[in-house]
Design an enzyme around this catalytic site. Structure first.
Site, PDB file in Angstrom:
ATOM      1  N   HIS A 188      35.931  -3.512 -60.992  1.00  0.00           N
ATOM      2  CA  HIS A 188      34.621  -4.078 -61.349  1.00  0.00           C
ATOM      3  C   HIS A 188      34.603  -4.241 -62.862  1.00  0.00           C
ATOM      4  O   HIS A 188      35.653  -4.218 -63.507  1.00  0.00           O
ATOM      5  CB  HIS A 188      33.480  -3.168 -60.862  1.00  0.00           C
ATOM      6  CG  HIS A 188      33.545  -1.790 -61.441  1.00  0.00           C
ATOM      7  ND1 HIS A 188      32.807  -1.405 -62.523  1.00  0.00           N
ATOM      8  CD2 HIS A 188      34.300  -0.721 -61.095  1.00  0.00           C
ATOM      9  CE1 HIS A 188      33.074  -0.146 -62.824  1.00  0.00           C
ATOM     10  NE2 HIS A 188      33.988   0.292 -61.974  1.00  0.00           N
ATOM     11  N   GLY A 189      33.428  -4.433 -63.433  1.00  0.00           N
ATOM     12  CA  GLY A 189      33.338  -4.760 -64.857  1.00  0.00           C
ATOM     13  C   GLY A 189      34.027  -3.793 -65.795  1.00  0.00           C
ATOM     14  O   GLY A 189      34.741  -4.196 -66.715  1.00  0.00           O
TER      15      GLY A 189
END
Length: 308
Positions: free
Chosen positions: A163-164
């Site tokens: 994810h980020g």
């Protein structure tokens, strides 16, 4: 480091900043100014000027909408100020990139923002994850010179997998060349593999492996001198990896969300009683366990925190 000022109609700027800090932690150099629902250009101009007075040095203003009042007021007041740059078209990927990459030019930031727009359904159909099955001992002979010498740059427990924080912050900061997601369920799920490929940086190779396959392939030296980032979904998979012959020196615990009966260890880590036992077993194998959400956060001794 340049200042960043997010400006918008309503609460968009504050919302984007809150989402930014959820992903990358507190950012003292990121500020906001908003055109209130009952405000006008004069109200906004006053707020903008007050914010700008408090900022010293180079400032990047990111507006929500080209031609909107916030963007127009900023342009009117700072068009000829050489220390101020103005971008219209605020998005979370743009703000993250501007925050983390202070050397990026306005043109580079705009290009990176555009590249973050995708037809998700189409991209998922096209996404391919490198096939990396268990290979025979005879096939692994060619990697003999790298056996037991895997170049592992980070090992992270993160139930969100890629994810980020993993894709946009950790991996680039460590010059990662390959991300290896280690989880039996993900390795068997073609849809999840496609999602992970979309989330991973396009410049990096990606393998999604079951625990036993990962331990064998990595310890065999199959990835040579590649800079490898290992991502586990939970501590149980880490322990199984070690028991399958994998070798790890450190493990960074990033995100473990709340489950019924879990207790807080840090803001982002909630642990069940049975998971505490698993962490103790990992630590007993002389693996150092830390907690660190993003690279600029302090490194916490996870086991000390867990036992306190």
């Amino acid at each position: 480091m340049r200042n960043i000022l997010l400006i918008s109609h309503g609460n968009m700027a504050e919302g984007v900043k809150a989402s930014l800090e959820m992903i990358v932690g507190k950012q003292a150099h990121v500020h906001t100014a908003s055109l209130k629902p009952d405000g006008d250009n004069l109200q906004f101009e006053h707020e903008l000027k007050e914010k700008m007075k408090a900022l010293n040095g180079e400032t990047l203003i990111i507006a929500d909408l080209l031609g909107g009042t916030p963007c127009n007021v900023a342009s009117t007041n700072y068009l000829e100020n050489d220390e101020v740059e103005i971008i219209a078209g605020m998005s979370l990927p743009l703000v993250i990139e501007a925050t983390l990459n202070s050397q990026a030019s306005v043109s580079e930031l705009i290009q990176l923002s555009i590249s973050g727009i995708a037809n998700v359904k189409k991209k998922m159909m096209e996404a391919k994850v490198e096939k990396d099955p268990m290979v025979s001992n005879a096939e692994l002979e060619k990697y003999k010179q790298y056996e037991g010498k895997a170049n592992i740059v980070n090992v992270r427990i993160d139930e969100r997998l890629i994810h980020g924080q993993v894709a946009g912050i950790w991996s680039p900061s460590l010059n990662t060349q390959r991300i290896i997601v280690i989880n039996d369920e993900a390795a068997k799920d073609s849809l999840q593999k496609s999602s992970l490929r979309m989330a991973a940086p396009t410049s990096m190779r990606l393998s999604v492996l079951g625990v036993a396959t990962a331990a064998k392939n990595i310890q065999s030296g199959k990835y040579g001198k590649q800079r490898i980032f290992l991502v586990f979904k939970n501590p149980t998979d880490v322990l199984r990896y070690l028991e399958a012959g994998g070798q790890l020196e450190t493990v960074n615990v990033g995100n473990m969300s709340y489950k019924e009966g879990a207790r807080d260890v840090t803001k982002s880590i909630k642990v069940l009683k049975e998971e505490e036992t698993v962490f103790e077993a990992i630590a007993a194998k002389k693996v150092k366990i830390t907690a660190q959400l993003v690279p600029n956060d302090p490194i916490i001794d996870f086991m000390e925190k867990l036992r306190s």
